[in-house]
Design a protein around this motif. Structure first.
Motif, PDB file in Angstrom:
ATOM      1  N   ILE A 107       0.845  -1.203   0.000  1.00  0.00           N
ATOM      2  CA  ILE A 107       0.000   0.000   0.000  1.00  0.00           C
ATOM      3  C   ILE A 107       0.879   1.250   0.000  1.00  0.00           C
ATOM      4  O   ILE A 107       0.626   2.198  -0.751  1.00  0.00           O
ATOM      5  N   SER A 163      -1.152  -4.989  -8.297  1.00  0.00           N
ATOM      6  CA  SER A 163      -1.450  -4.262  -9.528  1.00  0.00           C
ATOM      7  C   SER A 163      -0.409  -3.174  -9.692  1.00  0.00           C
ATOM      8  O   SER A 163      -0.536  -2.084  -9.130  1.00  0.00           O
ATOM      9  N   LYS A 174      -2.762  -8.913  -2.832  1.00  0.00           N
ATOM     10  CA  LYS A 174      -3.253 -10.170  -2.272  1.00  0.00           C
ATOM     11  C   LYS A 174      -2.030 -10.989  -1.870  1.00  0.00           C
ATOM     12  O   LYS A 174      -1.105 -11.160  -2.653  1.00  0.00           O
ATOM     13  N   ASP A 190      -2.132  -1.364  -5.961  1.00  0.00           N
ATOM     14  CA  ASP A 190      -3.580  -1.492  -5.745  1.00  0.00           C
ATOM     15  C   ASP A 190      -3.946  -2.935  -5.429  1.00  0.00           C
ATOM     16  O   ASP A 190      -3.437  -3.867  -6.049  1.00  0.00           O
ATOM     17  N   HIS A 191      -4.814  -3.121  -4.472  1.00  0.00           N
ATOM     18  CA  HIS A 191      -5.416  -4.406  -4.135  1.00  0.00           C
ATOM     19  C   HIS A 191      -4.416  -5.561  -4.011  1.00  0.00           C
ATOM     20  O   HIS A 191      -4.543  -6.571  -4.694  1.00  0.00           O
TER      21      HIS A 191
END
Length: 83
Positions: free
Chosen positions: A27, A49, A35, A32-33
């Motif tokens: 972050i 991403s 996992k 982005d996002h």
């Protein structure tokens, strides 16, 4: 709860804490996002991403954060996957 990593019987670090550190580093870097999946006791796969050309910088940033906050060599393996 996650498994624990024990180094020479002196240090115990929760796997969940490592996962949270990886997530926060992603972050902070601007991914982005993210996992994160644990592959083994202290081996992880992280999907982010990011453009492929930024993955090298991101890997170095994450490695630096892990070394600073946990010590060198705590995470045995880290796989990065761009999505």
């Amino acid at each position: 709860m996650g498994m624990n990593y024990e180094a020479n019987g002196e240090v115990t670090i929760a796997v969940q804490a490592i996962e949270e550190l990886l997530f926060c580093a992603a972050i902070e870097f601007g991914a982005d996002h993210p996992k994160i999946k644990r592959l083994d006791d202290v081996a992880f796969s992280m999907k982010v991403s990011l453009p492929n050309e930024r993955l090298g910088d991101f890997y170095r940033y994450v490695k630096e954060q892990l070394d600073l906050q946990l010590g060198e060599g705590v995470v045995e393996y880290l796989q990065l996957i761009a999505k």
